[in-house]
Design a protein around this motif. Structure first.
Motif, short mmCIF file in Angstrom:
data_model
loop_
_atom_site.label_atom_id
_atom_site.label_comp_id
_atom_site.label_asym_id
_atom_site.label_seq_id
_atom_site.Cartn_x
_atom_site.Cartn_y
_atom_site.Cartn_z
N GLN A 33 6.50 0.03 -9.45
CA GLN A 33 6.58 -0.88 -8.11
C GLN A 33 6.54 -2.15 -8.56
N LEU A 72 0.97 -1.13 0.01
CA LEU A 72 -0.10 0.06 0.10
C LEU A 72 0.71 1.33 0.12
N LYS A 73 1.86 1.24 0.60
CA LYS A 73 2.86 2.32 0.53
C LYS A 73 3.75 2.56 -0.61
N GLY A 74 3.40 1.59 -1.54
CA GLY A 74 4.30 1.85 -2.74
C GLY A 74 5.63 1.02 -2.91
N GLU A 100 -7.98 4.04 -6.02
CA GLU A 100 -7.72 5.50 -5.64
C GLU A 100 -7.36 6.33 -6.76
N ASN A 101 -6.61 5.71 -7.55
CA ASN A 101 -5.89 6.72 -8.57
C ASN A 101 -6.68 6.63 -10.07
N PRO A 103 -4.16 -5.04 -1.86
CA PRO A 103 -3.46 -3.79 -1.95
C PRO A 103 -3.45 -3.28 -3.57
N HIS A 153 -6.62 -1.57 -4.40
CA HIS A 153 -6.75 -0.62 -3.58
C HIS A 153 -6.23 0.61 -4.40
N ILE A 154 -4.82 0.52 -4.49
CA ILE A 154 -3.97 1.50 -5.05
C ILE A 154 -4.74 2.05 -6.42
#
Ligand code: ADP
Ligand code: MG
Length: 419
Positions: A181, A36-38, A65-66, A58, A61-62
């Motif tokens: 990532q 999640l933090k990338g 969001e984007n 995750p 989710h990422i």
């Protein structure tokens, strides 16, 4: 820690609870926050520990969001997997978990027409799951661009290396943005995998979950000493005593798979086979039937069953011992998925005892031995419904097992095919 407590989109939480997942597995607990933090992640955990959801949750989710509304603008996450079956399975996990998100997932692999795949790619795909072959075909035709990939995932990396995809993976990097990532998931780690992993990731978080016993605790596994020629009677007996159980039977070769199926047919037991000689459509149909429970007994070779996750396989039978001790762990790992219980039994003949020893060395402890008295052994043979009249088949079967006869068996098979 419960999934509720994670900072992930509500829609994903809904899907997680629909799947019946209450709390994260170890590997999920450790991987989700850094992803999640990338951060880049190199994760190693035994089979059946929920690695797929560890990255799918995750990543969904990422991307959610984007996501830019209503604009299909290229693949954002590329997942590489070694086989068709695995690719489809990962697709299924992304789709189930992403049901209440706007993320689109698509899977491409060879063996089927590419036109529909190109059409789908053009209409916009966020998460693309691919096997190396078809992906490169599409990239070289200009039908697939990877310029917008933000997250690269290599799943079952150890299997990809085993299957000789290392050059493909390196070639792939030329098509991807450097800034991205990278997530690397594998069940095992050795120097070769380490080299590959560290050449792809930047300052990765390394997560390794290696319990002392490579076979999960919830799998009850034992070995039965059965002579080569008697194995089919023991399988018959086992299948008859568990008519409702979903059973996965492993054999050494494709030829053996078909033979065992025929032997079971002779005693009115229905099974099906999966191996690389079968057409893709046949393989898919068989997997589909086994998955949904219409087919109870699947006979498979090692390669064809790599990494596949089939719900509720209750029993794994090693009709033949595997040829490597790692494969033992992979095979029995097909049962007892997630939090379920599983059972496995291996039929070990005199000529396979050496292999058994190697497997036990690898496990670091002996496998439980089933006690079969001479009388019980004979009863199993006597109870068989097989009326042996096809001596030729039976002799072929026995013959195949001597290593020096492997070539002869292949020749015989080829001859048969021609005629
Ligand atoms: P791996 O890739 O590590 O071999 P999979 O991702 O195929 O494992 O998952 C194995 C099984 O565990 C699947 O059937 C999956 O639905 C189940 N599973 C995954 N995460 C959880 C969880 N948090 N709780 C319960 N079951 C889970
Ligand atoms: Mg997996």
């Amino acid at each position: 820690m419960k999934f509720d407590q994670y900072r992930i989109a509500e829609g994903i939480k809904t899907s997680i609870s629909k799947l019946g997942f209450k709390k994260p597995t170890d590997i999920q607990f450790k991987s989700i926050p850094p992803i999640l933090k990338g951060e880049d992640v190199l994760a190693i955990a035994q089979t059946g520990t929920g690695k797929t959801a560890a990255f799918a949750i995750p990543v969904l989710h990422i991307l959610q969001e984007n996501k830019i509304k209503g604009r299909p603008d290229g693949v954002k996450c590329l997942v590489m997997a070694p086989t068709h079956e695995l690719a489809q399975q990962i697709e299924y996990v992304f789709k189930s978990l992403g049901r209440h998100t706007r993320i689109t997932t698509f899977c491409i692999h060879g063996g089927v027409d590419q036109e529909p795949q190109i059409k789908q790619l053009n209409s916009g795909v966020d998460v693309l799951i691919a096997t190396p072959g078809r992906m490169f075909d599409l990239v070289s035709q200009g039908a697939l661009s990877l310029k917008r990939v933000e997250i690269l995932i290599l799943d079952e990396a150890d299997h990809m290396l085993d299957l000789g995809f290392i050059k493909d993976i390196r070639d792939l990097m030329k098509h991807l943005p450097r800034k991205r990532q990278t997530l690397f998931f594998s069940a095992t780690i050795d120097d070769k995998i380490k080299d590959l992993a560290y050449s792809l990731v930047i300052n990765p978080i390394r997560i390794q979950i290696s319990p002392k016993d490579p076979v999960a605790k919830n799998i009850d596994h034992a070995v039965a000493f059965v002579e080569m020629d008697d194995k089919r009677f023991f399988l018959e007996s086992l299948l008859k005593s568990s008519p409702d159980k979903k059973i996965l039977v492993f054999v050494r070769t494709k030829v053996r798979a078909e033979r065992v199926k025929k032997a079971m047919e002779r005693v009115q037991l229905i099974s099906d086979t999966i191996h690389s000689d079968k057409l893709q459509v046949e393989r898919e149909r068989t997997m589909h039937n086994f998955r949904n429970g219409d087919l109870k007994v699947l006979i498979a070779t090692d390669i064809s069953a790599r990494g596949i996750d089939i719900p509720n396989v209750e029993f794994v039978v090693n009709y033949d011992l595997p040829e490597t001790s790692e494969n033992y762990v992979h095979r029995v790992g097909r049962t007892g998925r997630g939090n379920q219980k599983g059972q496995a039994v291996s039929f070990c003949s005199e000529e396979e005892k050496e292999m058994l020893e190697q497997i036990e060395n690898n496990l670091g402890k002996p496998i439980q031995k089933m006690k079969i008295t001479k009388k019980d052994y004979q009863i199993t043979l006597d109870l068989s419904e097989e009326k042996v009249n096809d001596w030729r088949t039976l002799m072929d079967e026995a013959e195949d097992h001597h290593p020096k006869n492997k070539k002869a068996a292949t020749r015989r098979k080829k001859k048969k095919k021609k005629s």
